[in-house]
Motif scaffolding. Structure first.
Motif: not given
Length: 174
Positions: A10-14
């Motif tokens: 969804v947001c690309g964070r780890p």
């Protein structure tokens, strides 16, 4: 809890892999947007090919388990049948096609991917007799010698799998 190094869908964070607890199975969560998906097992399928008392085995060329003995097989693609996946993997990895194949069995194991960690795999196998063709990058190993090669098997379930194959081969005149 193990830290995976792959991004949230969804947001690309780890994201973070979390162990099972009293309310939910193992799952993957994003600490930023709170996206969550269960960490379900993956399905894999393989094809064991027998020729005159020998089984076709491969030496793994890629991680994980480089250099260990393996059976032609791999992960099932979306919309693919288990037998279809086993046949596709056999063709991709050896160049062989096979006539009739018999259901051999189902075996649990785990798989490790660097940066993701270990996850459960459901392995589904079929077996058939070689008819014609030359298998690229593969070796015909005597079924009788398999117990002595246990330390070279890529996966823990292969000892039981190859024992079951030996029974199948005897029963099917392999």
């Amino acid at each position: 809890m193990s830290g995976a190094r792959f991004p949230c869908a969804v947001c690309g964070r780890p994201v973070t892999r979390r162990p099972a607890n009293a309310t939910r199975p193992r799952h993957i969560t994003c600490p930023r947007c709170r996206y969550m998906i269960y960490d379900y097992p993956r399905s894999a399928a393989g094809m064991l090919v027998v020729r005159r008392g020998h089984v076709l085995l491969l030496e793994r060329a890629h991680a994980p388990r480089v250099g260990f003995l393996d059976v032609p097989g791999g992960f099932v693609e979306a919309g693919e049948s288990l037998e279809g996946a086993a046949r596709r993997e056999l063709k991709e990895e050896t160049g062989l096609t096979l006539g009739r194949a018999d259901w051999l069995g189902f075996y649990w194991d785990t798989y490790f991917i660097k940066g993701f960690g270990r996850f459960p795999v459901m392995n589904f196998y079929y077996a058939g007799h070689w008819r014609a063709g030359v298998a690229a990058s593969a070796a015909w190993v005597p079924i009788a010698s398999l117990p002595g090669l246990r330390k070279r098997f890529a996966w823990a379930h292969m000892s039981v799998l190859l024992r079951d194959l030996a029974r199948w081969a005897r029963a099917s005149r392999g």
